[in-house]
Design a protein around this motif. Structure first.
Motif, mmCIF file in Angstrom:
data_model
loop_
_atom_site.group_PDB
_atom_site.id
_atom_site.type_symbol
_atom_site.label_atom_id
_atom_site.label_comp_id
_atom_site.label_asym_id
_atom_site.label_seq_id
_atom_site.Cartn_x
_atom_site.Cartn_y
_atom_site.Cartn_z
ATOM 1 N N LEU A 170 0.849 -1.182 0.000
ATOM 2 C CA LEU A 170 0.000 0.000 0.000
ATOM 3 C C LEU A 170 0.889 1.238 0.000
ATOM 4 N N ALA A 171 0.682 2.096 -1.000
ATOM 5 C CA ALA A 171 1.562 3.263 -1.151
ATOM 6 C C ALA A 171 0.784 4.442 -1.724
ATOM 7 N N ARG A 172 1.348 5.619 -1.549
ATOM 8 C CA ARG A 172 0.731 6.826 -2.090
ATOM 9 C C ARG A 172 1.496 7.299 -3.331
ATOM 10 N N ALA A 173 0.720 7.682 -4.333
ATOM 11 C CA ALA A 173 1.306 8.214 -5.556
ATOM 12 C C ALA A 173 1.648 9.695 -5.365
ATOM 13 N N GLU A 174 2.158 10.320 -6.430
ATOM 14 C CA GLU A 174 2.551 11.741 -6.347
ATOM 15 C C GLU A 174 1.391 12.643 -5.946
ATOM 16 N N ASP A 175 0.173 12.270 -6.361
ATOM 17 C CA ASP A 175 -0.997 13.088 -6.018
ATOM 18 C C ASP A 175 -1.612 12.679 -4.684
ATOM 19 N N ASP A 176 -0.926 11.814 -3.944
ATOM 20 C CA ASP A 176 -1.304 11.378 -2.601
ATOM 21 C C ASP A 176 -2.437 10.351 -2.591
ATOM 22 N N THR A 177 -2.854 9.858 -3.749
ATOM 23 C CA THR A 177 -3.886 8.826 -3.781
ATOM 24 C C THR A 177 -3.277 7.468 -3.462
ATOM 25 N N LEU A 178 -4.102 6.588 -2.875
ATOM 26 C CA LEU A 178 -3.642 5.262 -2.470
ATOM 27 C C LEU A 178 -3.648 4.286 -3.643
ATOM 28 N N HIS A 179 -2.569 3.553 -3.770
ATOM 29 C CA HIS A 179 -2.461 2.495 -4.769
ATOM 30 C C HIS A 179 -1.935 1.231 -4.095
ATOM 31 N N VAL A 180 -2.134 0.108 -4.762
ATOM 32 C CA VAL A 180 -1.523 -1.147 -4.327
ATOM 33 C C VAL A 180 -0.598 -1.622 -5.435
ATOM 34 N N ALA A 181 0.663 -1.812 -5.080
ATOM 35 C CA ALA A 181 1.649 -2.346 -6.015
ATOM 36 C C ALA A 181 1.927 -3.797 -5.638
ATOM 37 N N TYR A 182 1.809 -4.694 -6.589
ATOM 38 C CA TYR A 182 2.036 -6.117 -6.347
ATOM 39 C C TYR A 182 3.489 -6.434 -6.721
ATOM 40 N N VAL A 183 4.293 -6.701 -5.696
ATOM 41 C CA VAL A 183 5.738 -6.864 -5.863
ATOM 42 C C VAL A 183 6.100 -8.342 -5.703
ATOM 43 N N PRO A 184 6.821 -8.912 -6.656
ATOM 44 C CA PRO A 184 7.191 -10.320 -6.518
ATOM 45 C C PRO A 184 8.253 -10.515 -5.449
ATOM 46 N N ALA A 185 8.189 -11.637 -4.774
ATOM 47 C CA ALA A 185 9.221 -11.969 -3.803
ATOM 48 C C ALA A 185 10.578 -11.972 -4.500
ATOM 49 N N GLY A 186 11.588 -11.436 -3.832
ATOM 50 C CA GLY A 186 12.925 -11.401 -4.405
ATOM 51 C C GLY A 186 13.191 -10.234 -5.322
ATOM 52 N N ALA A 187 12.252 -9.279 -5.414
ATOM 53 C CA ALA A 187 12.463 -8.117 -6.268
ATOM 54 C C ALA A 187 13.656 -7.297 -5.777
ATOM 55 N N PRO A 188 14.409 -6.662 -6.670
ATOM 56 C CA PRO A 188 15.546 -5.824 -6.248
ATOM 57 C C PRO A 188 15.076 -4.704 -5.313
ATOM 58 N N GLY A 189 15.806 -4.511 -4.231
ATOM 59 C CA GLY A 189 15.468 -3.467 -3.270
ATOM 60 C C GLY A 189 14.443 -3.863 -2.225
ATOM 61 N N LEU A 190 13.891 -5.073 -2.340
ATOM 62 C CA LEU A 190 12.896 -5.571 -1.387
ATOM 63 C C LEU A 190 13.577 -6.434 -0.328
ATOM 64 N N THR A 191 13.348 -6.118 0.946
ATOM 65 C CA THR A 191 13.876 -6.920 2.043
ATOM 66 C C THR A 191 12.744 -7.254 3.006
ATOM 67 N N VAL A 192 12.566 -8.532 3.311
ATOM 68 C CA VAL A 192 11.566 -8.972 4.278
ATOM 69 C C VAL A 192 12.293 -9.474 5.512
ATOM 70 N N VAL A 193 12.027 -8.836 6.644
ATOM 71 C CA VAL A 193 12.761 -9.128 7.875
ATOM 72 C C VAL A 193 11.852 -9.883 8.846
ATOM 73 N N ASP A 194 12.313 -11.014 9.315
ATOM 74 C CA ASP A 194 11.542 -11.815 10.279
ATOM 75 C C ASP A 194 11.836 -11.315 11.687
ATOM 76 N N ASP A 195 11.240 -10.176 12.068
ATOM 77 C CA ASP A 195 11.517 -9.593 13.382
ATOM 78 C C ASP A 195 10.246 -9.436 14.224
ATOM 79 N N TRP A 196 9.208 -10.182 13.896
ATOM 80 C CA TRP A 196 7.970 -10.124 14.681
ATOM 81 C C TRP A 196 8.224 -10.728 16.063
ATOM 82 N N ASP A 197 7.864 -9.985 17.107
ATOM 83 C CA ASP A 197 8.147 -10.413 18.474
ATOM 84 C C ASP A 197 6.913 -10.289 19.353
ATOM 85 N N GLY A 198 5.731 -10.494 18.776
ATOM 86 C CA GLY A 198 4.497 -10.383 19.538
ATOM 87 C C GLY A 198 4.321 -11.535 20.504
#
Length: 398
Positions: A170-198
């Motif tokens: 979920l992200a905002r575009a230049e005009d501040d409207t909400l969009h959903v970008a579907y990003v494949p696992a392993g995409a460049p610049g994407l890091t998923v951190v397993d730091d959930w400590d609930g």
């Protein structure tokens, strides 16, 4: 990709419920150990993918079962009776399938529905920490000259992202409207951190997603802000699934409490009975808790039926009815889950508090999951609707 190309395709609602029942029974015996060891349920999620359950909301014209809201809620309730963490992981998956159904182009629907039927999983990268409130989204979607975009931001509570083939962001575009970008696992610049400590829902891997200039093709971005410009069921369906999880957790806790009392608890000496299961005061308490649970289950079914009816004729009025019915179910289910999971110890006795038994996972899961969004605001909207006929707002959390 994590799922197998040979994922089963479920034909209809009846088959979906049968498969969910089998998988819940399969997942239940290992739930306490997975929680205690924080062993992430990769194998169980692969079973979910292969079973076809994660594709049951794909429209019929694209080869899916297109199950009803009643069926979808029951699927998550069943999974919740077995494992409160495992049931939470597909919740956002189904929410972001709905975004594609409502806002996707025909080409986007064709592509993503084929992915789902093949067993692919959606995670989520929605919430952010440290902002003014939950709807203050700072992640940015910046356009590039070639029509693609880059994503930059940090997400928290990203349930399922670690196990996902696609991560909806979920992200905002230049005009501040909400969009959903579907990003494949392993995409460049994407890091998923397993730091959930609930303290609860320990195996949802609801950790951090970092987006550092992640490239996104233009045809992987959907205009989510349009969802809320007219009558919509996006929030109602998402909240219905949360209510189903809470109701399932309560049912699982009550069943485990009953088994414990029947097989392990001792009767109080003043009761004059031979077994704890014959103690009239325990019987009374189980009756009270059963009524609470049955009420939650009934409200859940009614809410799901109201969502289905609204979907068949969507107007501002039918959408409002659905949102209010779901809000009522969610309020009751949240209260019931916490009460029943806590009462497990009350009825079972001191031995039930032993850490090795891990019976407290039900309360930890219930208490953690019911923090997702506050019931007190749902009561406000229910009250305004009842008293003044004020329709609830279209912000996606009702």
């Amino acid at each position: 990709m994590t799922a197998q190309e040979s994922a089963h395709v479920i034909a209809d609602d009846a088959e979906a419920l049968a498969v969910a029942t089998v998988l819940a029974d399969e997942f239940r015996p290992g739930a306490a150990e997975r929680d205690a060891e924080r062993r992430l349920p990769r194998a169980e999620l692969d079973r979910l993918s292969a079973s076809g359950l994660l594709a049951v909301t794909v429209p019929a014209e694209h080869g899916g079962a297109e199950v009803s809201a009643v069926t979808l809620a029951e699927i998550l309730r069943l999974l919740g009776t077995a494992d409160g963490s495992l049931a939470q992981i597909p919740q956002s998956h189904f929410a972001y399938v709905n975004v594609i159904r409502r806002q996707g182009t025909e080409e986007q629907r064709k592509f993503f529905f084929a992915e789902l039927l093949a067993g692919r999983r959606f995670g989520n990268a929605q919430s952010e920490a440290g902002t003014r409130h939950v709807q203050d989204i700072r992640t940015r979607l910046a356009p590039r000259p070639d029509g693609s975009y880059t994503l930059t931001g940090v997400k928290h509570y990203s349930t399922g992202a670690l196990f996902a083939d696609w991560i909806p962001v979920l992200a905002r575009a230049e005009d501040d409207t909400l969009h959903v970008a579907y990003v494949p696992a392993g995409a460049p610049g994407l890091t998923v951190v397993d730091d959930w400590d609930g303290m609860g829902q320990r195996t949802t891997a609801s950790g951090t997603v970092r987006l550092d200039g992640v490239p996104v093709p233009g045809d992987r971005v959907l205009p989510h802000h349009l969802t809320f410009e007219g009558p919509q069921l996006h929030g109602a369906v998402a909240q219905l699934l949360h209510a189903a999880i809470d109701t399932g957790i309560a049912a699982g806790a009550l069943a485990e409490a009953a088994e414990f009392v029947r097989t392990k608890s001792r009767p109080w000496f003043e009761s004059g009975v031979e077994t704890a299961a014959e103690d009239p005061l325990l019987i009374q308490r189980f009756g009270e808790l059963s009524v609470r649970l049955r009420a939650s289950e009934a409200l859940l079914r009614e809410a799901a039926r109201t969502v289905d009816a609204a979907g068949a004729g969507l107007t501002d009025d039918t959408a409002a009815e659905a949102s209010v019915a779901v809000a009522a179910a969610k309020v009751h289910a949240a209260q019931t889950a916490v009460e029943v999971a806590g009462a497990l110890f009350e009825v079972s006795g001191t031995r039930s508090a032993l850490h090795a038994l891990n019976l407290h996972r039900h309360w930890r899961d219930a208490r953690t999951h019911t923090l997702h969004d506050p019931s007190r605001w749902k009561l406000q909207h229910i009250g305004r609707y009842a008293l003044n006929g004020t329709r609830p707002p279209r912000h996606g959390l009702l």
